[in-house]
Design an enzyme around this catalytic site. Structure first.
Site, PDB file in Angstrom:
ATOM      1  N   CYS A   2       0.855  -1.171   0.000  1.00 43.04           N
ATOM      2  CA  CYS A   2       0.000   0.000   0.000  1.00 43.04           C
ATOM      3  C   CYS A   2       0.904   1.238   0.000  1.00 43.04           C
ATOM      4  CB  CYS A   2      -0.873   0.022   1.234  1.00 43.04           C
ATOM      5  SG  CYS A   2      -1.718  -1.515   1.536  1.00 43.04           S
ATOM      6  N   ARG A  27       2.470   0.725  -6.302  1.00 45.13           N
ATOM      7  CA  ARG A  27       2.738  -0.143  -5.146  1.00 45.13           C
ATOM      8  C   ARG A  27       1.546  -1.031  -4.800  1.00 45.13           C
ATOM      9  NH1 ARG A  27       6.908   1.775  -1.388  1.00 45.13           N
ATOM     10  NH2 ARG A  27       5.789   0.531   0.111  1.00 45.13           N
ATOM     11  N   TRP A  70      -3.636  -2.081  -1.096  1.00 46.61           N
ATOM     12  CA  TRP A  70      -3.530  -3.427  -1.690  1.00 46.61           C
ATOM     13  C   TRP A  70      -4.105  -4.348  -0.616  1.00 46.61           C
ATOM     14  CZ3 TRP A  70      -1.055  -8.114  -0.600  1.00 46.61           C
ATOM     15  CH2 TRP A  70      -0.928  -9.005  -1.678  1.00 46.61           C
ATOM     16  N   ASN A  96      -0.071   0.977   6.410  1.00 47.67           N
ATOM     17  CA  ASN A  96       0.527  -0.097   5.605  1.00 47.67           C
ATOM     18  C   ASN A  96       0.988  -1.171   6.574  1.00 47.67           C
ATOM     19  OD1 ASN A  96       0.255   1.538   3.424  1.00 47.67           O
ATOM     20  ND2 ASN A  96       2.433   1.909   3.110  1.00 47.67           N
ATOM     21  N   GLY A  97       0.830  -2.434   6.210  1.00 50.14           N
ATOM     22  CA  GLY A  97       1.286  -3.512   7.096  1.00 50.14           C
ATOM     23  C   GLY A  97       0.112  -4.321   7.596  1.00 50.14           C
ATOM     24  N   GLU A 480      13.177 -16.368 -15.085  1.00 42.12           N
ATOM     25  CA  GLU A 480      12.834 -14.947 -15.192  1.00 42.12           C
ATOM     26  C   GLU A 480      11.860 -14.711 -16.353  1.00 42.12           C
ATOM     27  OE1 GLU A 480      12.945 -12.336 -13.586  1.00 42.12           O
ATOM     28  OE2 GLU A 480      12.876 -10.688 -15.018  1.00 42.12           O
ATOM     29  N   LYS A 484       7.822 -13.349 -15.931  1.00 40.09           N
ATOM     30  CA  LYS A 484       7.336 -12.146 -16.632  1.00 40.09           C
ATOM     31  C   LYS A 484       6.047 -12.458 -17.383  1.00 40.09           C
ATOM     32  CE  LYS A 484       9.434  -9.794 -14.918  1.00 40.09           C
ATOM     33  NZ  LYS A 484      10.709  -9.673 -14.272  1.00 40.09           N
ATOM     34  N   GLU A 487       3.141 -12.909 -14.839  1.00 43.15           N
ATOM     35  CA  GLU A 487       2.637 -11.769 -14.071  1.00 43.15           C
ATOM     36  C   GLU A 487       2.014 -10.679 -14.922  1.00 43.15           C
ATOM     37  OE1 GLU A 487       5.583  -9.597 -11.747  1.00 43.15           O
ATOM     38  OE2 GLU A 487       7.115 -10.088 -13.214  1.00 43.15           O
ATOM     39  N   HIS A 503      11.992 -35.779 -17.535  1.00 41.82           N
ATOM     40  CA  HIS A 503      11.666 -36.432 -16.258  1.00 41.82           C
ATOM     41  C   HIS A 503      10.226 -36.166 -15.829  1.00 41.82           C
ATOM     42  CE1 HIS A 503      15.778 -37.714 -15.856  1.00 41.82           C
ATOM     43  NE2 HIS A 503      16.147 -36.493 -16.216  1.00 41.82           N
ATOM     44  N   LYS A 603       4.158  -3.583  -6.155  1.00 45.67           N
ATOM     45  CA  LYS A 603       5.580  -3.451  -6.451  1.00 45.67           C
ATOM     46  C   LYS A 603       6.467  -3.861  -5.286  1.00 45.67           C
ATOM     47  CE  LYS A 603       9.091  -2.204  -8.974  1.00 45.67           C
ATOM     48  NZ  LYS A 603       9.496  -3.169 -10.003  1.00 45.67           N
TER      49      LYS A 603
HETATM   50  C1  F6R Z   1       8.945  -9.860 -10.795  1.00 42.59           C
HETATM   51  C2  F6R Z   1       9.070  -8.965  -9.658  1.00 42.59           C
HETATM   52  C3  F6R Z   1       9.081  -9.541  -8.284  1.00 42.59           C
HETATM   53  C4  F6R Z   1      10.193  -8.899  -7.451  1.00 42.59           C
HETATM   54  C5  F6R Z   1      10.132  -9.393  -6.003  1.00 42.59           C
HETATM   55  C6  F6R Z   1      11.268  -8.841  -5.158  1.00 42.59           C
HETATM   56  O1  F6R Z   1       8.938  -9.153 -11.987  1.00 42.59           O
HETATM   57  O2  F6R Z   1       9.154  -7.769  -9.816  1.00 42.59           O
HETATM   58  O3  F6R Z   1       9.195 -10.919  -8.319  1.00 42.59           O
HETATM   59  O4  F6R Z   1      11.421  -9.200  -8.052  1.00 42.59           O
HETATM   60  O5  F6R Z   1       8.913  -9.021  -5.437  1.00 42.59           O
HETATM   61  O6  F6R Z   1      11.243  -7.457  -5.098  1.00 42.59           O
HETATM   62  P1  F6R Z   1      12.480  -6.637  -4.581  1.00 42.59           P
HETATM   63  O7  F6R Z   1      13.592  -6.814  -5.561  1.00 42.59           O
HETATM   64  O8  F6R Z   1      12.015  -5.215  -4.500  1.00 42.59           O
HETATM   65  O9  F6R Z   1      12.857  -7.200  -3.236  1.00 42.59           O
END
Ligand code: F6R
Length: 608
Positions: A2, A27, A70, A96-97, A480, A484, A487, A503, A603
Site C-alpha cells: 500500500c 505499489r 492493496w 501499511n502492514g 525470469e 514475466k 505476471e 523427467h 511493487k
Molecule cells: C517480478 C518482480 C518480483 C520482485 C520481487 C522482489 O517481476 O518484480 O518478483 O522481483 O517481489 O522485489 P524486490 O527486488 O524489491 O525485493
C-alpha cells in the site's frame, strides 16, 4: 505494497495528496482515500483516478493524509479503504502492514460498544487509538499507547480533527520517510511522490514515531525516547519517475537497460588490473575474503538473479554458494559456521519484508550481511553491513526489468572481485572487464530489434501455457522469462532446466504448448539442441533464442527465432533476459492488459 502520503504546511494539501497517490499507485491499487483537515474524507474502490474525480473542487486544507490500498484484510471496497476513523469521528488513520493481533484487540472494543464499519485490521487500530484519546491526551500519546499493544507491522499516519495542524507517523516494518520542503513537511511510504517537491528527506526507523506540524517535526523512539535524525539527499530526479513519452513504464524501463548497465559499471571496472572496484565493500573485504560459503537470498526475480550470482561466484571465485528464497530461508536454522558465511540479500526496492527478515535472522546469527539494492536509503540498504547499489533509477512498473538486469551486472562485478582475490588470473579478469564494458552496446542492439520480437509475440498472444527452458546460466533466465509472462500476460508459464524436461514435464507437450528455449552458443549448446529435438518430435512449437552466428543452425529446428549478440556464457544472462522481457511485454500488450499494474500484484511486498 500500500502507499501512504501526507502533508502539513502552508499550501493546500489536496493536490499533493492526489498526485502523491498517483505516483504511488504502482505499489498497490485496489482502492484509495484521503482525509484533509477542514474538508473531510473521500474514499473510493478502484483506481486513484476514480478518487480524484470524486474529490470536490473546493476540497482544501493545509494538512492531510492519503492512502492507496492493496487489500490484505477485507475486500477492496470503499468501506475497507483507508483512511479509517474512530467511533467519535475524530481520528483518521492510514496504515501499511498488518496488525496481527487485531482479533484480540477488537473484542474488548466491541464489548465496550464500538461498532466497526469495516472488516480491516486497520480500523481496529484506529478505534483503539480513539478509545485512548481522552480529553487531555495528545494525539501522539494516544498513538504511542495504542502501538504498545499492537503485534505486527505498520507504517501509519494519523490525523485528528481536534489537533488539525498535526500528523503523527510511526513505523515498524513498513517504510516511511519525511520530506523537508520549503513550504511544509511531506510524508510518504517511498521517495517517488516526494521527488517533485523536495530531495531532502529523513527516514523513520523501526520503533520511531514522528510528530509533524507546520513549524517542524520531532522524532522519538517508542522505547528509548527522543532521537536526533540526520537529513539525507535523494539522488533520483523527478523526471526519472515519469514515462517520458513511452506507452508504459515497463517499456521505458527496458529501453533504459543499456544506460542502467553503464550506471552499474561506472567507476567500478579496473581495466588495467582486471578486477572490480566496489567502494561499498571495501571496509568488509578482509572478512568477505575469509568466506567459505555464501548464501544469497531474495524473492521473485531477485531470487532468480541470485541463481545467476551463484553460478558466477562459483565459476569466477570457486566459493560454494547456496541460493534460497527469503520467505523460506528466514525460517531455516543456520547450521554452517556463521563466521565464515556471508549473506547477500538482493532487493530492488530494499523493502521486501521476507528479504529483510532473512537478513535480520542472518545478522542475529553473526553473519556478515551484504546488500544488492537499488533504492538508496531503503531499509535493506541501511540494515546490511555493507553493499553495492545498483544505480538503476526508480523502477515503477510492477514487473522488474532494468532492476533485474542491474542485479545481474552487480553480481558479475562482485564475482569478478572475489575471483581476482582468490586465484582468477589477471588476464582472465581483464577479459571479463572488457566483455562487461561491451554489454551496454549489445543491449542497445537487442532493443533496436524489439519490433521483430513484437511480431513473434503477436503470433503467440493467445496461448494458454508455455515452457521456458535453459541450461546452466540460462536456467535462471528461463525462470525470469516465465515469471514475466505469468505476471503481466496472465499466461501459465513454467521454467525448467532443459535437461529436466524428460523427467515428467514433457508429457504436457502438444501442438498448443510452445517452449521458449534458451540456446545460445555456450558450453551446453549441443545438449540444449537435443532437448529442442525431443520437444519437436512431440509436436511442440519452439521459440528459440540463440546468439548471433548460430541462427542458421538453430533456425532449422525452431518455429521462431530471436538472436542476441554473442558474449561469454557467464555474462550472457544480462543479454538473453532482454528479449524475454520484451516478449512478455508485447504478449501482454496484444492481450490488452494493464502492463504496469498487473492484477493482484504490488511493487514492493511489505507483507509476509
Ligand atoms: C517480478 C518482480 C518480483 C520482485 C520481487 C522482489 O517481476 O518484480 O518478483 O522481483 O517481489 O522485489 P524486490 O527486488 O524489491 O525485493
Amino acid at each position: 505494497m500500500c502507499g501512504i502520503v501526507g502533508y502539513v504546511g502552508k499550501k493546500n494539501a489536496t493536490p499533493f495528496l492526489l498526485e502523491g497517490l498517483k505516483a504511488l499507485e504502482y505499489r498497490g491499487y485496489d482502492s484509495a482515500g484521503l482525509y484533509v483537515a477542514g474538508a473531510g474524507m473521500v474514499k473510493r474502490a478502484g483506481k486513484v483516478a476514480e478518487l480524484a474525480s470524486a474529490v470536490p473542487k473546493n476540497f482544501s486544507g493545509t494538512m492531510g493524509i492519503a492512502h492507496t490500498r492493496w487489500a490484505t484484510h477485507g475486500a477492496p471496497t470503499e468501506q475497507n479503504a483507508h483512511p479509517h476513523t474512530d467511533a467519535s469521528g475524530t481520528i483518521w488513520l492510514v496504515h501499511n502492514g498488518i496488525i496481527e493481533n487485531h482479533a484480540e484487540l477488537r473484542e474488548p472494543l466491541a464489548k465496550s460498544g464500538v461498532r466497526f464499519a469495516s472488516e480491516t485490521d486497520t480500523e481496529v487500530l484506529t478505534q483503539l487509538i480513539g478509545s485512548l484519546y481522552k480529553k487531555d491526551v495528545l494525539l501522539e500519546d494516544a498513538v504511542a499507547a495504542a502501538l504498545a499493544r499492537v503485534h505486527g507491522t505498520y507504517g501509519i499516519a494519523v490525523a485528528s480533527s481536534r489537533e488539525p495542524g498535526k500528523i503523527v507517523a510511526a513505523r515498524l516494518g513498513s517504510p516511511l520517510l519525511i520530506g523537508i520542503g520549503t513550504e511544509g513537511y511531506y510524508l510518504a511510504s517511498d521517495a517517488t511522490p516526494l521527488l517533485p517537491h523536495t530531495r531532502e528527506v529523513m527516514y523513520l526507523e523501526d520503533g520511531e514515531l514522528a510528530v509533524l506540524t507546520r513549524e517542524g517535526y520531532v522524532v522519538k523512539h517508542l522505547a528509548r525516547g527522543p532521537v536526533k535524525k540526520s537529513i539525507e539527499h535523494l539522488e533520483w530526479s523527478a523526471e526519472a519517475a515519469q514515462k517520458k513519452g513511452y506507452e508504459h513504464f515497463m517499456l521505458k524501463e527496458m529501453m533504459e537497460i543499456p544506460e542502467v548497465i553503464e550506471n552499474a559499471l561506472r567507476g567500478r571496472l579496473a581495466h588495467a588490473t582486471g578486477t572490480a572496484h566496489l567502494g561499498g565493500l571495501r571496509d568488509v573485504l578482509p572478512r568477505l575474503l575469509l568466506a567459505r560459503r555464501i548464501v544469497i537470498t531474495g524473492c521473485g526475480s531477485a531470487y532468480y538473479a541470485g541463481l545467476v550470482g551463484e553460478l558466477l561466484i562459483e565459476e569466477f571465485a570457486g566459493i560454494p554458494v547456496e541460493v534460497e528464497i527469503a520467505s523460506e530461508l528466514r525460517y531455516r536454522p543456520h547450521t554452517a559456521d556463521v563466521k565464515e558465511t556471508v549473506l547477500i540479500a538482493i532487493s530492488q526496492s530494499g523493502e521486501t519484508l521476507d528479504t529483510l527478515e532473512a537478513l535480520r535472522a542472518a545478522k542475529r546469527n553473526g553473519m556478515l550481511t551484504l546488500g544488492i539494492v537499488n533504492a538508496v536509503g531503503s531499509t535493506i540498504a541501511r540494515e546490511t553491513d555493507a553493499g553495492v547499489y545498483n544505480h538503476a533509477g526508480p523502477e515503477i512498473s510492477v514487473a522488474s526489468t532494468k532492476g533485474f538486469i542491474s542485479q545481474l551486472t552487480v553480481l558479475a562485478l562482485i564475482a569478478l572481485l572475489l575471483g581476482r582475490e582468490r586465484g582468477l588470473s589477471k588476464s582472465e579478469g581483464k577479459k571479463i572487464v572488457e566483455e562487461l564494458a561491451k554489454l551496454p552496446e549489445k543491449a542497445r542492439r537487442i532493443l533496436a530489434k524489439r519490433e521483430s520480437i513484437a511480431v513473434i509475440a503477436k503470433k503467440y498472444a493467445k496461448i494458454r501455457d508455455a515452457f521456458y527452458l535453459g541450461r546452466k546460466f540460462e536456467c535462471p533466465v528461463a525462470y525470469e522469462g516465465a515469471i514475466k509472462l505469468k505476471e503481466i500476460a496472465y499466461i501459465h508459464a513454467e521454467a525448467y532446466g532443459a535437461g529436466e524436461m524428460k523427467h515428467g514435464p514433457i508429457a504436457l507437450i502438444d501442438s498448443s504448448f510452445p517452449s521458449v528455449v534458451l540456446a545460445p552458443k555456450d558450453s551446453l549448446y549441443e545438449k540444449t539442441k537435443s532437448n529442442i529435438q525431443e520437444i519437436r518430435a512431440r509436436g511442440g512449437p519452439i521459440i528459440a533464442l540463440t546468439t548471433e552466428g548460430s541462427e542458421a543452425d538453430i533456425g532449422k529446428l525452431a518455429d521462431d527465432l530471436i538472436s542476441v549478440p554473442a558474449a561469454p556464457e557467464a555474462l550472457l544472462p544480462i543479454l538473453t533476459t532482454i528479449p524475454l522481457q520484451l516478449f512478455a511485454y508485447y504478449v501482454a500488450k496484444e492481450r490488452g492488459l494493464p502492463i504496469d499494474q498487473p492484477r493482484n500484484l504490488a511493487k514492493s511486498v511489505t507483507v509476509e
